[in-house]
Design a protein around this motif. Structure first.
Motif, PDB file in Angstrom:
ATOM      1  N   TYR A 109      -6.417  35.713 -22.680  1.00  0.00           N
ATOM      2  CA  TYR A 109      -5.207  35.708 -21.852  1.00  0.00           C
ATOM      3  C   TYR A 109      -4.262  34.600 -22.289  1.00  0.00           C
ATOM      4  O   TYR A 109      -3.048  34.782 -22.333  1.00  0.00           O
ATOM      5  N   PHE A 110      -4.824  33.401 -22.607  1.00  0.00           N
ATOM      6  CA  PHE A 110      -3.969  32.265 -22.969  1.00  0.00           C
ATOM      7  C   PHE A 110      -3.614  32.264 -24.456  1.00  0.00           C
ATOM      8  O   PHE A 110      -2.763  31.509 -24.891  1.00  0.00           O
ATOM      9  N   LEU A 111      -4.280  33.127 -25.221  1.00  0.00           N
ATOM     10  CA  LEU A 111      -3.952  33.256 -26.645  1.00  0.00           C
ATOM     11  C   LEU A 111      -2.821  34.251 -26.843  1.00  0.00           C
ATOM     12  O   LEU A 111      -1.895  34.010 -27.610  1.00  0.00           O
ATOM     13  N   ILE A 112      -2.887  35.398 -26.131  1.00  0.00           N
ATOM     14  CA  ILE A 112      -1.890  36.451 -26.348  1.00  0.00           C
ATOM     15  C   ILE A 112      -1.564  37.263 -25.079  1.00  0.00           C
ATOM     16  O   ILE A 112      -0.498  37.869 -25.003  1.00  0.00           O
ATOM     17  N   GLY A 113      -2.448  37.230 -24.071  1.00  0.00           N
ATOM     18  CA  GLY A 113      -2.257  38.076 -22.887  1.00  0.00           C
ATOM     19  C   GLY A 113      -1.011  37.733 -22.091  1.00  0.00           C
ATOM     20  O   GLY A 113      -0.154  38.591 -21.823  1.00  0.00           O
ATOM     21  N   ALA A 114      -0.864  36.465 -21.733  1.00  0.00           N
ATOM     22  CA  ALA A 114       0.300  36.043 -20.935  1.00  0.00           C
ATOM     23  C   ALA A 114       1.586  36.241 -21.735  1.00  0.00           C
ATOM     24  O   ALA A 114       2.629  36.600 -21.180  1.00  0.00           O
ATOM     25  N   GLN A 115       1.498  36.033 -23.040  1.00  0.00           N
ATOM     26  CA  GLN A 115       2.673  36.179 -23.907  1.00  0.00           C
ATOM     27  C   GLN A 115       3.162  37.625 -23.897  1.00  0.00           C
ATOM     28  O   GLN A 115       4.376  37.888 -23.871  1.00  0.00           O
ATOM     29  N   VAL A 116       2.222  38.579 -23.922  1.00  0.00           N
ATOM     30  CA  VAL A 116       2.596  39.994 -23.886  1.00  0.00           C
ATOM     31  C   VAL A 116       3.282  40.298 -22.551  1.00  0.00           C
ATOM     32  O   VAL A 116       4.315  40.970 -22.499  1.00  0.00           O
ATOM     33  N   LEU A 117       2.735  39.751 -21.470  1.00  0.00           N
ATOM     34  CA  LEU A 117       3.321  40.016 -20.146  1.00  0.00           C
ATOM     35  C   LEU A 117       4.701  39.375 -19.997  1.00  0.00           C
ATOM     36  O   LEU A 117       5.551  39.878 -19.279  1.00  0.00           O
ATOM     37  N   GLY A 118       4.914  38.241 -20.684  1.00  0.00           N
ATOM     38  CA  GLY A 118       6.176  37.517 -20.499  1.00  0.00           C
ATOM     39  C   GLY A 118       7.280  37.878 -21.484  1.00  0.00           C
ATOM     40  O   GLY A 118       8.455  37.645 -21.218  1.00  0.00           O
ATOM     41  N   ALA A 119       6.917  38.473 -22.620  1.00  0.00           N
ATOM     42  CA  ALA A 119       7.892  38.665 -23.710  1.00  0.00           C
ATOM     43  C   ALA A 119       9.133  39.454 -23.279  1.00  0.00           C
ATOM     44  O   ALA A 119      10.271  39.071 -23.592  1.00  0.00           O
ATOM     45  N   THR A 120       8.921  40.527 -22.567  1.00  0.00           N
ATOM     46  CA  THR A 120      10.057  41.375 -22.186  1.00  0.00           C
ATOM     47  C   THR A 120      11.001  40.639 -21.239  1.00  0.00           C
ATOM     48  O   THR A 120      12.222  40.795 -21.305  1.00  0.00           O
ATOM     49  N   LEU A 121      10.410  39.813 -20.356  1.00  0.00           N
ATOM     50  CA  LEU A 121      11.245  39.024 -19.434  1.00  0.00           C
ATOM     51  C   LEU A 121      12.098  38.013 -20.195  1.00  0.00           C
ATOM     52  O   LEU A 121      13.279  37.817 -19.895  1.00  0.00           O
ATOM     53  N   VAL A 122      11.472  37.377 -21.187  1.00  0.00           N
ATOM     54  CA  VAL A 122      12.187  36.382 -21.992  1.00  0.00           C
ATOM     55  C   VAL A 122      13.386  37.050 -22.673  1.00  0.00           C
ATOM     56  O   VAL A 122      14.488  36.501 -22.715  1.00  0.00           O
ATOM     57  N   LYS A 123      13.174  38.247 -23.161  1.00  0.00           N
ATOM     58  CA  LYS A 123      14.271  38.973 -23.825  1.00  0.00           C
ATOM     59  C   LYS A 123      15.347  39.370 -22.803  1.00  0.00           C
ATOM     60  O   LYS A 123      16.531  39.154 -23.028  1.00  0.00           O
ATOM     61  N   LYS A 124      14.902  39.895 -21.685  1.00  0.00           N
ATOM     62  CA  LYS A 124      15.835  40.351 -20.653  1.00  0.00           C
ATOM     63  C   LYS A 124      16.713  39.198 -20.158  1.00  0.00           C
ATOM     64  O   LYS A 124      17.912  39.357 -19.954  1.00  0.00           O
ATOM     65  N   TYR A 125      16.092  38.038 -19.966  1.00  0.00           N
ATOM     66  CA  TYR A 125      16.841  36.883 -19.450  1.00  0.00           C
ATOM     67  C   TYR A 125      17.579  36.128 -20.556  1.00  0.00           C
ATOM     68  O   TYR A 125      18.257  35.136 -20.284  1.00  0.00           O
ATOM     69  N   ARG A 126      17.394  36.559 -21.805  1.00  0.00           N
ATOM     70  CA  ARG A 126      18.032  35.908 -22.967  1.00  0.00           C
ATOM     71  C   ARG A 126      17.689  34.420 -23.057  1.00  0.00           C
ATOM     72  O   ARG A 126      18.560  33.554 -23.260  1.00  0.00           O
ATOM     73  N   ILE A 127      16.429  34.123 -22.847  1.00  0.00           N
ATOM     74  CA  ILE A 127      15.961  32.742 -23.006  1.00  0.00           C
ATOM     75  C   ILE A 127      15.525  32.601 -24.470  1.00  0.00           C
ATOM     76  O   ILE A 127      14.855  33.498 -24.995  1.00  0.00           O
ATOM     77  N   GLU A 128      15.917  31.506 -25.076  1.00  0.00           N
ATOM     78  CA  GLU A 128      15.583  31.338 -26.504  1.00  0.00           C
ATOM     79  C   GLU A 128      14.099  31.022 -26.687  1.00  0.00           C
ATOM     80  O   GLU A 128      13.622  29.993 -26.210  1.00  0.00           O
ATOM     81  N   PRO A 129      13.353  31.878 -27.385  1.00  0.00           N
ATOM     82  CA  PRO A 129      11.925  31.588 -27.576  1.00  0.00           C
ATOM     83  C   PRO A 129      11.692  30.697 -28.795  1.00  0.00           C
ATOM     84  O   PRO A 129      12.252  30.927 -29.860  1.00  0.00           O
ATOM     85  N   MET A 130      10.861  29.669 -28.624  1.00  0.00           N
ATOM     86  CA  MET A 130      10.530  28.797 -29.757  1.00  0.00           C
ATOM     87  C   MET A 130       9.014  28.852 -29.938  1.00  0.00           C
ATOM     88  O   MET A 130       8.256  28.311 -29.114  1.00  0.00           O
ATOM     89  N   PRO A 131       8.552  29.529 -30.996  1.00  0.00           N
ATOM     90  CA  PRO A 131       7.110  29.742 -31.174  1.00  0.00           C
ATOM     91  C   PRO A 131       6.363  28.439 -31.437  1.00  0.00           C
ATOM     92  O   PRO A 131       6.735  27.680 -32.327  1.00  0.00           O
ATOM     93  N   MET A 132       5.345  28.200 -30.640  1.00  0.00           N
ATOM     94  CA  MET A 132       4.657  26.907 -30.740  1.00  0.00           C
ATOM     95  C   MET A 132       3.135  27.093 -30.584  1.00  0.00           C
ATOM     96  O   MET A 132       2.677  27.856 -29.727  1.00  0.00           O
ATOM     97  N   GLY A 133       2.394  26.411 -31.423  1.00  0.00           N
ATOM     98  CA  GLY A 133       0.933  26.397 -31.313  1.00  0.00           C
ATOM     99  C   GLY A 133       0.534  25.195 -30.469  1.00  0.00           C
ATOM    100  O   GLY A 133       0.877  24.052 -30.784  1.00  0.00           O
ATOM    101  N   TYR A 134      -0.168  25.464 -29.369  1.00  0.00           N
ATOM    102  CA  TYR A 134      -0.522  24.428 -28.402  1.00  0.00           C
ATOM    103  C   TYR A 134      -2.018  24.142 -28.558  1.00  0.00           C
ATOM    104  O   TYR A 134      -2.847  25.060 -28.493  1.00  0.00           O
TER     105      TYR A 134
END
Ligand code: 1GP
Length: 253
Positions: A109-134
């Motif tokens: 979930y913390f590797l890719i699950g939450a990201q899949v759930l959030g990606a469309t929202l990030v695009k819809k809201y036009r928030i700039e995504p900055m890919p980061m390894g945590y």
């Protein structure tokens, strides 16, 4: 192929280039009112912080998150970057988001699950995504428990290097070594040095940094961005941020 580097990312890269190492202020919306958040951001900006990150490990109310981000945006021109622990950490009012994967989590979930759930929202809201390894290291704190991470011991810098390199090779554009909010000991310079010498992308360091000396030590070891959270919640913001930014400048000269 066009590399999609957005406005905030470009701003950060430019600042790192000119300043050597920069400071970011982390505000945990769970711990402040909107008015307090805007006051902290305002003072931090005046003291030389380069951007404000908003996020915490356990926060869930998106309504409050929205009001915190809006208040900061009203009071300062500093970019506001989301630092989400989950899909609930997304606010349409922010400028950018660390689009991050917790590389040493055992939970997909913390590797890719939450990201899949959030990606469309990030695009819809036009928030700039900055890919980061945590990557969570040392004691890890709440983030480690919530994110089901296996924290990398401070004495094993080579393991941190392997994670950071894997992040870079997967296309992430930043690496964040997280010692955990309020960590007793910040990420040690030996680990920072080892990781920095192997990667070609900016390195962010946070967790437990409280003083000019600690900021200086992290920057001297190769940190490009230093994040502090707790220390500005608990003390005089202006003075503390100035002190830490001074530490970073000391490294530059
Ligand atoms: C936590 O790295 C950040 O995610 C900042 O840590 O609150 O200890 O400064 P502190």
């Amino acid at each position: 192929m066009i590399l999609m580097v957005g406005r905030v990312e470009k701003y950060l890269l430019d600042r790192v280039k000119t300043e050597g190492a920069i400071h970011m202020t982390l505000i945990d919306p769970e711990k402040v009112t909107a008015a307090q958040a805007s006051r902290i951001a305002d003072k931090a900006k005046l003291s030389g912080t380069s951007a404000v990150m908003v996020g915490g490990s356990t926060f869930v109310s998106t309504t409050h998150l929205d009001s915190v981000v809006k208040a900061i945006k009203r009071s300062t021109k500093t970019p506001v970057i989301l630092f989400p622990n989950n899909v609930t950490g997304i606010s349409r009012f922010a400028d950018a988001i660390w689009f991050m994967s917790l590389l040493n989590s055992v939970d997909p979930y913390f590797l890719i699950g939450a990201q899949v759930l959030g990606a469309t929202l990030v695009k819809k809201y036009r928030i700039e995504p900055m890919p980061m390894g945590y990557i969570i290291v040392g004691e890890g704190g709440t983030a480690s428990v919530v994110g089901k991470a296996v924290p990398i011991p401070y004495g094993k810098p080579e393991v941190a290097v392997a994670h950071a390199l894997a992040g870079q090779y997967l296309g992430m554009r930043f690496v964040y070594l997280e010692g955990g909010s309020g960590a007793k000991k910040p990420v040690p310079p030996e680990m920072i040095r080892a990781v920095k010498s192997c990667i070609d992308i900016p390195l962010i360091i946070g967790g437990g940094i409280k003083s000019r000396e600690q900021a200086f030590a992290a920057a001297s070891a190769g940190a490009d961005i230093i994040v502090t959270g707790n220390v500005v919640e608990n003390t005089a913001v202006k003075q503390k941020v100035s002190e830490i930014v001074e530490g970073l400048k000391g490294y530059k000269s």
